[in-house]
Design a protein around this motif. Structure first.
Motif, mmCIF file in Angstrom:
data_model
loop_
_atom_site.group_PDB
_atom_site.id
_atom_site.type_symbol
_atom_site.label_atom_id
_atom_site.label_comp_id
_atom_site.label_asym_id
_atom_site.label_seq_id
_atom_site.Cartn_x
_atom_site.Cartn_y
_atom_site.Cartn_z
ATOM 1 N N UNK A 9 0.836 -1.209 0.000
ATOM 2 C CA UNK A 9 0.000 0.000 0.000
ATOM 3 C C UNK A 9 0.868 1.255 0.000
ATOM 4 N N UNK A 10 2.012 1.204 0.666
ATOM 5 C CA UNK A 10 2.876 2.381 0.636
ATOM 6 C C UNK A 10 3.462 2.596 -0.756
ATOM 7 N N UNK A 11 3.636 1.508 -1.501
ATOM 8 C CA UNK A 11 4.015 1.641 -2.910
ATOM 9 C C UNK A 11 2.851 2.228 -3.709
ATOM 10 N N UNK A 12 1.619 1.789 -3.393
ATOM 11 C CA UNK A 12 0.429 2.365 -4.050
ATOM 12 C C UNK A 12 0.349 3.873 -3.790
ATOM 13 N N UNK A 13 0.681 4.299 -2.562
ATOM 14 C CA UNK A 13 0.683 5.747 -2.265
ATOM 15 C C UNK A 13 1.642 6.470 -3.223
ATOM 16 N N UNK A 14 2.838 5.894 -3.374
ATOM 17 C CA UNK A 14 3.859 6.516 -4.233
ATOM 18 C C UNK A 14 3.376 6.558 -5.684
ATOM 19 N N UNK A 15 2.823 5.426 -6.158
ATOM 20 C CA UNK A 15 2.346 5.344 -7.553
ATOM 21 C C UNK A 15 1.182 6.311 -7.799
ATOM 22 N N UNK A 16 0.325 6.465 -6.800
ATOM 23 C CA UNK A 16 -0.838 7.351 -6.933
ATOM 24 C C UNK A 16 -0.383 8.802 -7.124
ATOM 25 N N UNK A 17 0.600 9.192 -6.312
ATOM 26 C CA UNK A 17 1.155 10.565 -6.435
ATOM 27 C C UNK A 17 1.727 10.755 -7.836
ATOM 28 N N UNK A 18 2.511 9.761 -8.279
ATOM 29 C CA UNK A 18 3.183 9.839 -9.581
ATOM 30 C C UNK A 18 2.146 9.894 -10.711
ATOM 31 N N UNK A 19 1.133 9.010 -10.649
ATOM 32 C CA UNK A 19 0.116 8.955 -11.716
ATOM 33 C C UNK A 19 -0.677 10.256 -11.774
ATOM 34 N N UNK A 20 -1.001 10.821 -10.607
ATOM 35 C CA UNK A 20 -1.763 12.082 -10.590
ATOM 36 C C UNK A 20 -0.956 13.184 -11.271
#
Ligand code: NAD
Length: 245
Positions: free
Chosen positions: A107-118
């Motif tokens: 999930x902490x990787x998902x947080x990072x990916x979400x920031x990047x994708x946004x």
């Protein structure tokens, strides 16, 4: 065994039990465990750090006692009010505290990916977050969904309280670009699913994480307690523990 002695609050609960097992697996001693009705001060006196997975209603009492006894804290409980969060932040000026809505590496990787994708997809994409948890979960949306919305809001210059739309019902009108939808599903024994949707005309990107065991959260919380042992006072999150910050 290290010098670290854990107090597990909510020790009879789903996460409390998983934390006790994770501590044993990582060679960390559990000095005491308490649940509803047990005395906090005596149990805390035997320990150096609390791992808390209880209810946000317990937060003020726990934070005050940790301040009195000078104990560090790993807080996994979710659903805190703004006032309770403010008292945790104030306590972190005197105590080392890890506060994380989710302790899993995934999930902490998902947080990072979400920031990047946004950042990459930009303002033309509509943002929605969907989460699903087991039927016993009391707070909604999940703390993890809230963190995801906060990440999206920061990337868009929006605010969680003002721009987050919790579900839709009735004649709500067309969606505006300045809203982030969040939807909480409940049922069965789902440990925790989160999907972030970036939807444009003609295409859609979805990022999904599914937890199938609480052990991933419990192991991360014990890892956070070990990491915290030599840290000064301050408010940390799992991104700090994992070196993703
Ligand atoms: P649960 O209901 O199974 O367990 C909670 C336990 O806390 C219960 O045994 C309850 O009796 C106890 N408790 C409640 N109030 C207390 C008090 N005042 N003093 C002592 N004990 C008290 O719930 P759970 O599934 O273990 O989840 C607990 C919390 O952890 C929830 O807020 C949940 O959202 C959160 N959670 C966070 C993460 C994460 O990674 N941060 C992961 C899973 C769950």
């Amino acid at each position: 065994m290290s010098d670290l002695q854990l107090l597990v609050t909510g020790c009879k609960g789903r996460m409390g039990q998983a934390v006790i097992n994770a501590a044993a697996a990582q060679g960390v001693a559990v000095g005491a465990g308490i649940d509803v009705g047990d005395a906090l001060p005596e149990a805390l006196a035997k320990c150096s750090c609390v791992i808390d997975f209880t209810s946000h209603h317990f937060s003020d009492e726990l934070v005050a006692e940790c301040l009195r006894q000078g104990r560090s804290m790993v807080i996994g409980t979710t659903g805190h009010t703004a006032e309770e969060l403010a008292r945790i932040r104030a306590a972190a000026e005197k105590l080392p505290i890890v506060l994380a809505s989710n302790f899993s590496v995934g999930v902490n990787t998902l947080f990072w990916l979400t920031r990047k994708a946004a950042e990459l997809l930009g303002p033309d994409f509509d943002l929605e977050v969907v989460e699903m948890h087991h039927r016993m979960k009391k707070d909604a949306p999940s703390g993890t969904a809230r963190t995801l919305v906060e990440i999206l809001a920061a990337a868009r210059g929006l605010e969680y309280e003002k721009d987050c739309r919790h579900g839709r019902h009735g004649d709500v009108g067309a969606r505006t670009p300045a809203e982030i939808g969040v939807h909480a599903l409940r049922g069965g024994d789902v440990v925790g699913d989160h999907t972030v949707i970036f939807a444009n005309v003609g295409e859609r990107v979805e990022l999904t994480h599914k937890a199938s065991s609480r052990d991933t959260f419990a192991g991360g919380a014990v890892r956070a307690a070990r990491w915290l042992a030599d840290k000064p006072a301050g408010l940390y999150d799992m991104q700090d523990v994992l070196g993703l910050a």
